[in-house]
Design an enzyme around this catalytic site. Structure first.
Site, PDB file in Angstrom:
ATOM      1  N   SER A   1       0.828  -1.215   0.000  1.00 22.30           N
ATOM      2  CA  SER A   1       0.000   0.000   0.000  1.00 22.30           C
ATOM      3  C   SER A   1       0.862   1.265   0.000  1.00 22.30           C
ATOM      4  O   SER A   1       1.923   1.306   0.618  1.00 22.30           O
ATOM      5  CB  SER A   1      -0.873  -0.003   1.264  1.00 22.30           C
ATOM      6  OG  SER A   1      -1.428   1.278   1.490  1.00 22.30           O
TER       7      SER A   1
ATOM      8  N   TYR B   1      -1.723   5.755  -4.414  1.00 28.33           N
ATOM      9  CA  TYR B   1      -2.772   6.770  -4.326  1.00 28.33           C
ATOM     10  C   TYR B   1      -2.211   8.047  -4.925  1.00 28.33           C
ATOM     11  O   TYR B   1      -1.068   8.423  -4.630  1.00 28.33           O
ATOM     12  CB  TYR B   1      -3.172   7.015  -2.870  1.00 28.33           C
ATOM     13  CG  TYR B   1      -4.149   6.000  -2.336  1.00 28.33           C
ATOM     14  CD1 TYR B   1      -5.333   5.725  -3.017  1.00 28.33           C
ATOM     15  CD2 TYR B   1      -3.902   5.322  -1.154  1.00 28.33           C
ATOM     16  CE1 TYR B   1      -6.240   4.790  -2.527  1.00 28.33           C
ATOM     17  CE2 TYR B   1      -4.808   4.387  -0.660  1.00 28.33           C
ATOM     18  CZ  TYR B   1      -5.978   4.136  -1.356  1.00 28.33           C
ATOM     19  OH  TYR B   1      -6.875   3.215  -0.884  1.00 28.33           O
TER      20      TYR B   1
ATOM     21  N   THR C   1      -5.091   2.978  -7.425  1.00 22.67           N
ATOM     22  CA  THR C   1      -6.418   2.779  -6.850  1.00 22.67           C
ATOM     23  C   THR C   1      -7.294   3.968  -7.216  1.00 22.67           C
ATOM     24  O   THR C   1      -6.948   5.122  -6.940  1.00 22.67           O
ATOM     25  CB  THR C   1      -6.316   2.600  -5.327  1.00 22.67           C
ATOM     26  OG1 THR C   1      -5.519   1.438  -5.084  1.00 22.67           O
ATOM     27  CG2 THR C   1      -7.693   2.420  -4.697  1.00 22.67           C
TER      28      THR C   1
HETATM   29  C1  LIG Z   1      -7.573  -2.045   6.706  1.00 25.50           C
HETATM   30  C2  LIG Z   1      -7.610  -1.941   5.219  1.00 25.50           C
HETATM   31  C3  LIG Z   1      -6.780  -1.028   4.594  1.00 25.50           C
HETATM   32  C4  LIG Z   1      -6.806  -0.926   3.211  1.00 25.50           C
HETATM   33  N1  LIG Z   1      -5.931  -0.071   2.614  1.00 25.50           N
HETATM   34  C5  LIG Z   1      -5.890  -0.016   1.269  1.00 25.50           C
HETATM   35  C6  LIG Z   1      -4.930   0.784   0.627  1.00 25.50           C
HETATM   36  O1  LIG Z   1      -4.102   1.421   1.251  1.00 25.50           O
HETATM   37  N2  LIG Z   1      -4.956   0.819  -0.734  1.00 25.50           N
HETATM   38  C7  LIG Z   1      -5.865   0.113  -1.483  1.00 25.50           C
HETATM   39  O2  LIG Z   1      -5.855   0.187  -2.702  1.00 25.50           O
HETATM   40  N3  LIG Z   1      -6.767  -0.678  -0.887  1.00 25.50           N
HETATM   41  C8  LIG Z   1      -6.800  -0.762   0.466  1.00 25.50           C
HETATM   42  N4  LIG Z   1      -7.697  -1.593   1.068  1.00 25.50           N
HETATM   43  C9  LIG Z   1      -8.597  -2.440   0.244  1.00 25.50           C
HETATM   44  C10 LIG Z   1      -7.949  -3.818  -0.039  1.00 25.50           C
HETATM   45  O3  LIG Z   1      -6.861  -3.692  -0.916  1.00 25.50           O
HETATM   46  C11 LIG Z   1      -8.951  -4.797  -0.688  1.00 25.50           C
HETATM   47  O4  LIG Z   1      -9.537  -4.212  -1.833  1.00 25.50           O
HETATM   48  C12 LIG Z   1     -10.052  -5.265   0.265  1.00 25.50           C
HETATM   49  O5  LIG Z   1      -9.608  -5.306   1.600  1.00 25.50           O
HETATM   50  C13 LIG Z   1     -10.543  -6.652  -0.146  1.00 25.50           C
HETATM   51  O6  LIG Z   1     -11.556  -7.101   0.681  1.00 25.50           O
HETATM   52  P1  LIG Z   1     -11.366  -8.128   1.926  1.00 25.50           P
HETATM   53  O7  LIG Z   1     -10.730  -7.334   3.016  1.00 25.50           O
HETATM   54  O8  LIG Z   1     -12.755  -8.523   2.230  1.00 25.50           O
HETATM   55  O9  LIG Z   1     -10.500  -9.265   1.456  1.00 25.50           O
HETATM   56  C14 LIG Z   1      -7.694  -1.712   2.449  1.00 25.50           C
HETATM   57  C15 LIG Z   1      -8.526  -2.633   3.094  1.00 25.50           C
HETATM   58  C16 LIG Z   1      -8.487  -2.756   4.463  1.00 25.50           C
HETATM   59  C17 LIG Z   1      -9.373  -3.783   5.133  1.00 25.50           C
HETATM   60  O1  LIG Z   2      -8.575   2.656   4.670  1.00 24.39           O
HETATM   61  C1  LIG Z   2      -8.545   2.361   3.460  1.00 24.39           C
HETATM   62  O2  LIG Z   2      -9.360   1.568   2.948  1.00 24.39           O
HETATM   63  C2  LIG Z   2      -7.574   2.971   2.584  1.00 24.39           C
HETATM   64  O3  LIG Z   2      -7.482   2.556   1.462  1.00 24.39           O
HETATM   65  C3  LIG Z   2      -6.748   4.123   2.999  1.00 24.39           C
HETATM   66  C4  LIG Z   2      -6.723   5.275   2.223  1.00 24.39           C
HETATM   67  C5  LIG Z   2      -5.981   6.360   2.636  1.00 24.39           C
HETATM   68  C6  LIG Z   2      -5.290   6.326   3.790  1.00 24.39           C
HETATM   69  C7  LIG Z   2      -5.300   5.177   4.537  1.00 24.39           C
HETATM   70  C8  LIG Z   2      -6.023   4.076   4.148  1.00 24.39           C
END
Ligand SMILES: Cc1cc2nc3c(=O)[nH]c(=O)nc-3n(C[C@H](O)[C@H](O)[C@H](O)COP(=O)(O)O)c2cc1C
Ligand SMILES: O=C(O)C(=O)c1ccccc1
Length: 348
Positions: A100, A128, A154
């Site tokens: 990420s 991002y 994303t």
């Molecule tokens: C705590 C958390 C943080 C996430 N942070 C990001 C992120 O920084 N960038 C991003 O593209 N997706 C982020 N996602 C989305 C995940 O990449 C993914 O699309 C999603 O968690 C998939 O679903 P699942 O948790 O049910 O497997 C985040 C998801 C969670 C749960």
């Molecule tokens: O929390 C999230 O799902 C996520 O993608 C995110 C986006 C910006 C900052 C931190 C987390």
């Protein structure tokens, strides 16, 4: 599945709410999990399944299996080893790792840890696009220089979803390395405000040109956007509703995959995520047109409970379940899964 009370004791209510939570009434969050059971498997019998091949191809390269670690922010709030834990687990299981932008460990440190465990291990970097473009461009340069092979941009986060758990807890974050790591703790709301809500397809083109690596767009749910992604030169698409954390009441990932695969399948790599916890979920995704599947929270709970080993155990179990599913389906090669192996299931 994980016991939330046990996790609350491990990581605290603020982090648990942030990690486990979804947008709005969390209808999409729940539907992501439930949607997999709306598809039934159609096993074929009397096929020689004595040897199985879980392999798939991503960005033109053979991969030993289709399970990918989803990019997730702030992993040090799940376990002190943070991203190093999930990255080591990925390297040990030959899983593609997506780091990420909101990592709490720097991209080169993650790359070094993976290479120490498994030289030649594969990783992509999730980007991002921030209002301050220089921060995003710096991240791309760091990622390219430390051996990340694709840029996952994303596109479903112009603003944050309506996250009521974070509103209640006021969860703050201490270590975003993309910013000045020595600054004061920030609320998630302050971090989300870094995102540029004016981002369009033109900006994607600019980042893709500057990236010097293939671009994968993450967070697409409509066939017309998938077509546009292909036209704009994307090498892959991640069909995703961001784990139910952005817009509540969208389609689940797997439900959105079906029309998108019909529209653009074959012309671009397709990945899907949301609620994947089992090897048979992975088999359904492949049968419905995906080339790979990302796992988010299910892996994070493994990290929270047992660090790198806990995350590795989760990946190994999903892979063992996928192997067993291929045998029981009478389809020994994951790459041969097709729509004949899956259909609708009446849900009572
Ligand atoms: C705590 C958390 C943080 C996430 N942070 C990001 C992120 O920084 N960038 C991003 O593209 N997706 C982020 N996602 C989305 C995940 O990449 C993914 O699309 C999603 O968690 C998939 O679903 P699942 O948790 O049910 O497997 C985040 C998801 C969670 C749960
Ligand atoms: O929390 C999230 O799902 C996520 O993608 C995110 C986006 C910006 C900052 C931190 C987390």
């Amino acid at each position: 599945m994980s016991d939330p009370l046990d996790l609350e004791a491990l990581i605290g209510p603020g982090a648990l709410g942030y990690f486990a939570g979804g947008a709005g009434s969390e209808i999409t969050l729940r539907d992501n999990l439930a949607s997999w059971s709306r598809y039934a498997l159609h096993p074929r019998v009397l096929v020689d399944v004595s040897e199985r091949d879980l392999g798939t191809t991503l960005l033109g390269r053979y991969r030993p299996h289709p399970v990918v670690v989803a990019p997730m922010a702030y992993q040090k709030h799940a376990h002190e080893v943070g991203e190093l834990g999930t990255a080591e687990a990925a390297a040990r299981t030959e899983s593609l790792y997506v780091l990420s932008s909101q990592t709490t460990t720097s991209p080169p440190d993650v790359a070094r840890a993976m290479e120490a465990v498994a030289p030649g291990s594969d990783r992509w970097f999730q980007l991002y696009v921030f209002r301050d473009r220089a921060v995003s461009h710096d991240l791309v340069v760091q990622a390219r220089e430390s051996g990340y092979e694709a840029l996952v941009i994303t596109v479903d986060f112009p603003v944050a979803g309506w996250r009521e758990r974070d509103r209640r807890t006021g969860f703050t974050v201490e270590h975003p390395v993309a910013l000045n790591p020595s600054g004061p703790p920030l609320t998630t709301e302050q971090l989300f405000a870094m995102h540029d809500p004016s981002l369009t397809w033109d900006d994607i083109g600019e980042f893709a040109d500057a990236a010097g690596m293939p671009v994968v767009l993450k967070g697409i749910l409509r066939p017309d956007d998938a077509e546009r992604a292909v036209d704009s030169g994307a090498a892959g698409i991640i069909v995703s509703n961001h784990g139910g954390r952005q817009l509540d009441t969208t389609l689940s990932g797997i439900d959105a995959l079906v029309p998108i695969a019909q529209a653009v399948g074959g012309s671009v790599d397709l990945l899907v995520d949301g609620g994947v916890t089992r090897g048979w979920d992975v088999a359904k995704a492949l049968a419905l047109g995906a080339d790979a599947v990302l796992i988010g929270r299910h892996l994070l709970w493994g990290l929270a409970r047992g660090g790198a080993q806990g995350a590795e155990d989760v990946l190994r179990q999903v892979l063992a379940e996928l192997d067993s599913t291929l045998a029981l389906l009478g389809c020994p090669a994951a790459a041969d899964l097709d729509a004949s192996y899956v259909g609708p299931r009446a849900v009572g």
